[in-house]
Scaffold this motif. Structure first.
Motif, short mmCIF file in Angstrom:
data_model
loop_
_atom_site.label_atom_id
_atom_site.label_comp_id
_atom_site.label_asym_id
_atom_site.label_seq_id
_atom_site.Cartn_x
_atom_site.Cartn_y
_atom_site.Cartn_z
N ALA A 61 0.84 -1.20 0.00
CA ALA A 61 0.00 0.00 0.00
C ALA A 61 0.87 1.25 0.00
N VAL A 62 1.97 1.22 0.75
CA VAL A 62 2.89 2.36 0.78
C VAL A 62 3.55 2.53 -0.59
N THR A 63 3.95 1.42 -1.20
CA THR A 63 4.54 1.48 -2.54
C THR A 63 3.60 2.12 -3.54
N LEU B 134 9.60 9.76 -0.19
CA LEU B 134 9.46 9.36 1.21
C LEU B 134 8.76 8.00 1.29
N MET B 135 7.70 7.83 0.50
CA MET B 135 7.00 6.54 0.48
C MET B 135 7.92 5.44 -0.03
N ASP B 136 8.80 5.78 -0.96
CA ASP B 136 9.73 4.79 -1.51
C ASP B 136 10.68 4.28 -0.43
N GLY B 137 11.02 5.13 0.51
CA GLY B 137 11.84 4.68 1.62
C GLY B 137 11.04 3.97 2.70
N LEU B 138 9.80 4.38 2.87
CA LEU B 138 8.98 3.81 3.94
C LEU B 138 8.45 2.42 3.63
N ASP B 139 8.25 2.09 2.34
CA ASP B 139 7.70 0.77 2.06
C ASP B 139 8.64 -0.33 2.53
#
Length: 201
Positions: free
Chosen positions: A30-32, A63-68
């Motif tokens: 979902a984050v991705t 930011l999402m790319d790091g958080l996934d």
């Protein structure tokens, strides 16, 4: 080039946020997909003539790319998650130059085509290297724990983010910046191929 040096600084806060999101039931996929949506929104903003406003979704996308990955590490990493992340990254990387080509075809189209071509070559050198490394059981954590082998290069994630930020801040310089960055992409790909020749013979 700078990813490995920045990892010790960015991983702890990302992992903390990732654990918090995972505890609330947020999935890595979902984050991705949220990151991809923000990235495509940035490209659309550029195409519609608002490259400055594109900075917000662009940075949220990264930011999402790091958080996934951080959410995945807090739950259960999957091969599909790593695959989806990679496909989303390449979709984002191609969408931004396309946005600039649409914004001003006469000034930007050729430079955008060249840049996307060099992304294509650089991506092929990266993915081919990862495939051969996997066959040999090679592993590295220099760019953080990943689902596939990340071969280092002159241009990595950090440099690409800085480049895209510059494009949004200096849209009139797109063609010049794109030609320059594209040449560096080719240099990175050639260096990776030469490294592969030594390792995989």
């Amino acid at each position: 080039m700078f990813d490995a040096r920045l990892r010790p600084l960015i991983d702890p806060p990302l992992n903390a946020i990732g654990r918090a999101l995972a505890s609330r039931g947020v999935t890595p996929d979902a984050v991705t997909m949220a990151g991809l949506a923000f990235g495509l929104l940035a490209a659309v903003s550029v195409a519609l003539g608002a490259p400055g406003w594109a900075l917000v979704p662009l940075l949220l996308s990264r930011l999402m790319d790091g958080l996934d990955g951080a959410v995945a590490r807090a739950t259960r990493p999957s091969d599909f998650g790593g695959y989806l992340d990679l496909v989303s990254d390449f979709a984002f990387y191609g969408a931004v130059p396309l946005g600039f080509a649409i914004l001003d075809p006469e000034a930007n189209a050729v430079a955008a085509a060249f840049l996307i071509w060099t992304f294509y070559i650089n991506g092929a050198s990266f993915l081919g290297f990862a495939a051969q490394a996997a066959k040999r059981g090679m592993e590295t954590a220099a760019q953080g724990k990943k689902s596939l082998y990340y071969s280092a290069g002159l241009l990595e994630g950090t440099e690409t983010i800085v480049f895209f930020v510059l494009l949004c801040l200096l849209p009139g310089w797109f063609a010049t910046l794109a030609w320059g960055f594209g040449v560096l992409c080719l240099f990175t790909a050639v260096a990776r191929v030469l490294n592969a020749r030594e390792l995989f013979r």
